[in-house]
Design a protein around this motif. Structure first.
Motif, short mmCIF file in Angstrom:
data_model
loop_
_atom_site.label_atom_id
_atom_site.label_comp_id
_atom_site.label_asym_id
_atom_site.label_seq_id
_atom_site.Cartn_x
_atom_site.Cartn_y
_atom_site.Cartn_z
N GLU A 80 57.65 72.07 35.72
CA GLU A 80 57.32 72.71 36.99
C GLU A 80 55.82 72.68 37.28
N SER A 81 55.01 72.75 36.25
CA SER A 81 53.55 72.83 36.43
C SER A 81 52.96 71.61 37.13
N VAL A 82 53.66 70.49 37.15
CA VAL A 82 53.13 69.28 37.81
C VAL A 82 53.92 68.91 39.05
N GLY A 83 54.89 69.71 39.42
CA GLY A 83 55.72 69.42 40.57
C GLY A 83 54.95 69.18 41.85
N GLY A 84 53.88 69.92 42.07
CA GLY A 84 53.08 69.76 43.28
C GLY A 84 52.08 68.62 43.21
N THR A 85 51.93 68.01 42.06
CA THR A 85 50.95 66.95 41.86
C THR A 85 51.55 65.56 42.03
N VAL A 86 52.82 65.42 41.68
CA VAL A 86 53.48 64.12 41.74
C VAL A 86 53.80 63.77 43.19
N ASP A 87 53.67 62.50 43.53
CA ASP A 87 53.92 62.04 44.90
C ASP A 87 55.39 61.70 45.14
N LEU A 88 56.08 61.22 44.10
CA LEU A 88 57.46 60.78 44.27
C LEU A 88 58.18 60.86 42.94
N VAL A 89 59.41 61.35 42.96
CA VAL A 89 60.26 61.39 41.77
C VAL A 89 61.55 60.66 42.11
N VAL A 90 61.89 59.66 41.29
CA VAL A 90 63.09 58.86 41.53
C VAL A 90 63.92 58.81 40.25
N ASP A 91 65.18 59.11 40.38
CA ASP A 91 66.11 59.04 39.26
C ASP A 91 66.66 57.61 39.19
N PRO A 92 66.52 56.93 38.05
CA PRO A 92 67.01 55.55 37.93
C PRO A 92 68.50 55.40 38.17
N SER A 93 69.27 56.48 38.02
CA SER A 93 70.70 56.36 38.29
C SER A 93 70.99 56.29 39.79
N LEU A 94 69.99 56.62 40.62
CA LEU A 94 70.17 56.58 42.07
C LEU A 94 69.61 55.30 42.70
N LEU A 95 68.49 54.82 42.17
CA LEU A 95 67.87 53.58 42.68
C LEU A 95 67.42 52.73 41.50
N ASP A 96 67.74 51.43 41.56
CA ASP A 96 67.32 50.57 40.46
C ASP A 96 65.83 50.24 40.57
N ALA A 97 65.29 49.72 39.48
CA ALA A 97 63.86 49.43 39.39
C ALA A 97 63.40 48.43 40.45
N GLU A 98 64.22 47.46 40.75
CA GLU A 98 63.86 46.46 41.75
C GLU A 98 63.63 47.11 43.12
N ALA A 99 64.53 47.98 43.53
CA ALA A 99 64.42 48.65 44.83
C ALA A 99 63.19 49.56 44.88
N VAL A 100 62.95 50.29 43.80
CA VAL A 100 61.80 51.19 43.76
C VAL A 100 60.50 50.39 43.80
N ALA A 101 60.41 49.33 43.02
CA ALA A 101 59.21 48.50 43.01
C ALA A 101 58.95 47.90 44.39
N GLU A 102 59.99 47.39 45.02
CA GLU A 102 59.81 46.81 46.37
C GLU A 102 59.28 47.85 47.34
N GLU A 103 59.80 49.05 47.29
CA GLU A 103 59.35 50.11 48.19
C GLU A 103 57.90 50.51 47.91
N LEU A 104 57.55 50.63 46.64
CA LEU A 104 56.19 51.02 46.28
C LEU A 104 55.17 49.98 46.73
N VAL A 105 55.52 48.72 46.59
CA VAL A 105 54.61 47.65 47.00
C VAL A 105 54.53 47.59 48.53
N ALA A 106 55.65 47.74 49.19
CA ALA A 106 55.67 47.69 50.66
C ALA A 106 54.83 48.81 51.26
N GLU A 107 54.82 49.99 50.62
CA GLU A 107 54.04 51.13 51.12
C GLU A 107 52.54 50.86 51.08
N ARG A 108 52.09 50.03 50.16
CA ARG A 108 50.67 49.76 49.98
C ARG A 108 50.18 48.57 50.79
N GLN A 109 51.08 47.90 51.48
CA GLN A 109 50.67 46.71 52.25
C GLN A 109 50.41 47.06 53.69
#
Length: 109
Positions: A80-109
């Motif tokens: 809980e102590s870092v809940g307000g510090t993290v920008d995004l939390v993703v459970d791997p059972s909901l989104l695979d690594a490929e989808a998360v990586a694509e989204e993270l890269v797209a956000e920075r472009q």
């Protein structure tokens, strides 16, 4: 784009980021400030934590680089102590690594 992947990476998000042209440095658990410094946290665009029990490392990363995007990609609970510090939390059972990586890269472009 530069990223640091901290902790074990069973879902291979580091490899997925690299496949998209991201330069990835890896830091093993336990994650300490000096290891983050050696990996270049001060100039990283992205900090991906895969071991949520190492949640304090988000605070360390943000202290060294307030502009780094902090993402937790792993199962378990984030302290809980870092809940307000993290920008995004993703459970791997909901989104695979490929989808998360694509989204993270797209956000920075």
């Amino acid at each position: 784009m530069r990223a640091i992947v901290a902790g074990p990476d069973p879902e291979a998000i580091g490899a997925e980021l690299e496949a998209l042209g991201v330069t990835v440095e890896r830091v093993e658990s336990p994650v300490f400030a000096d290891a983050l410094g050696e990996a270049g946290i001060e100039t990283a665009d992205l900090f991906v934590l895969t071991d949520l029990t190492e949640g304090i490392s988000i605070t360390l990363a943000k202290e060294a680089n307030p502009d780094v995007r902090a993402v937790c990609y792993g199962d378990g609970e984030l302290p809980e102590s870092v809940g307000g510090t993290v920008d995004l939390v993703v459970d791997p059972s909901l989104l695979d690594a490929e989808a998360v990586a694509e989204e993270l890269v797209a956000e920075r472009q």
